[in-house]
Design an enzyme around this catalytic site. Structure first.
Site, mmCIF file in Angstrom:
data_model
loop_
_atom_site.group_PDB
_atom_site.id
_atom_site.type_symbol
_atom_site.label_atom_id
_atom_site.label_comp_id
_atom_site.label_asym_id
_atom_site.label_seq_id
_atom_site.Cartn_x
_atom_site.Cartn_y
_atom_site.Cartn_z
ATOM 1 N N CYS A 143 81.651 -5.049 13.382
ATOM 2 C CA CYS A 143 81.030 -6.214 14.018
ATOM 3 C C CYS A 143 81.265 -7.398 13.099
ATOM 4 C CB CYS A 143 79.546 -5.981 14.307
ATOM 5 S SG CYS A 143 78.506 -5.873 12.841
ATOM 6 N N ARG A 144 80.512 -8.437 13.226
ATOM 7 C CA ARG A 144 80.736 -9.631 12.417
ATOM 8 C C ARG A 144 80.379 -9.399 10.955
ATOM 9 N NH1 ARG A 144 77.655 -13.433 10.521
ATOM 10 N NH2 ARG A 144 78.518 -15.449 10.041
#
Length: 195
Positions: A73-74
């Site tokens: 994810c980020r």
């Protein structure tokens, strides 16, 4: 890893993952960000399975994820939530990319880029800051309006403590963030056909 305990997800550094990719030993990469975030930038060869889709279809995904899986994810928070969902469904061999796409890009590892857009965290900061600023200014003239800003502050505090963000969830539903939604059948077909 003991079957009786529930350890924290193991992580994989960007440097080690990049080395595995270069050696042709890359694990399956599931990117759990929104389609909009994924299309802006992602690791080549990764599959976009947004967190809400993953939670909803985890049983279908299980039979196609029998080898090592790295969740991306980020920054790592959503990937850790995805790890909990898949581990709870019985999938072993899960790891989270340590530091997420932020760390992957900082390490200079290769990415595929699409049209630039703001990531979800930046959008949350903009909306929350704008609401607090506006209610603070209007509150000078209209008594009680400042309490809206207080409620936003309480929500952000809860988001930090619970590692979840309702504003982020709501913003992820906007057309800007949805982008072309991955079809779970297509993702499963790709997983099935890729060694």
């Amino acid at each position: 890893m003991s079957a009786t305990s529930s350890p924290a997800p193991s992580s994989l550094t960007p440097v080690l993952l990049h080395q595995l990719v270069q050696e042709g030993r890359a694990p399956r990469l599931l990117d759990v960000r929104t389609p909009g975030e994924f299309h802006t930038v992602h690791i080549p060869g990764s599959y976009n399975v947004p967190l809400d889709t993953l939670r909803e279809h985890r049983a279908e995904l299980l039979s196609h994820l029998d080898e090592d899986v790295v969740l991306v994810c980020r920054s790592g928070a959503r990937a850790a939530q995805a790890e909990q969902a898949l581990a709870g469904a019985g999938l072993p061999n899960l790891r989270v990319l340590d530091g997420g796409m932020n760390a992957w890009e900082a390490a200079g590892a290769p990415v595929n880029r699409g049209p630039e857009r703001w990531d979800l965290e930046r959008q949350v900061r903009l909306v929350a800051g704008s609401v607090v600023l506006a209610t603070g200014l209007v509150g000078v003239l209209v008594p009680g309006v400042h309490l809206i800003g207080t409620a936003i502050g309480a929500g952000l505090t809860y988001a930090a403590l619970s590692n979840s963000c309702m504003m982020g969830v709501l913003l992820s539903k906007l057309p800007y963030n949805r982008g072309p939604r991955p079809d779970i059948r297509s993702v499963i077909a790709e997983l099935r056909s890729t060694p």
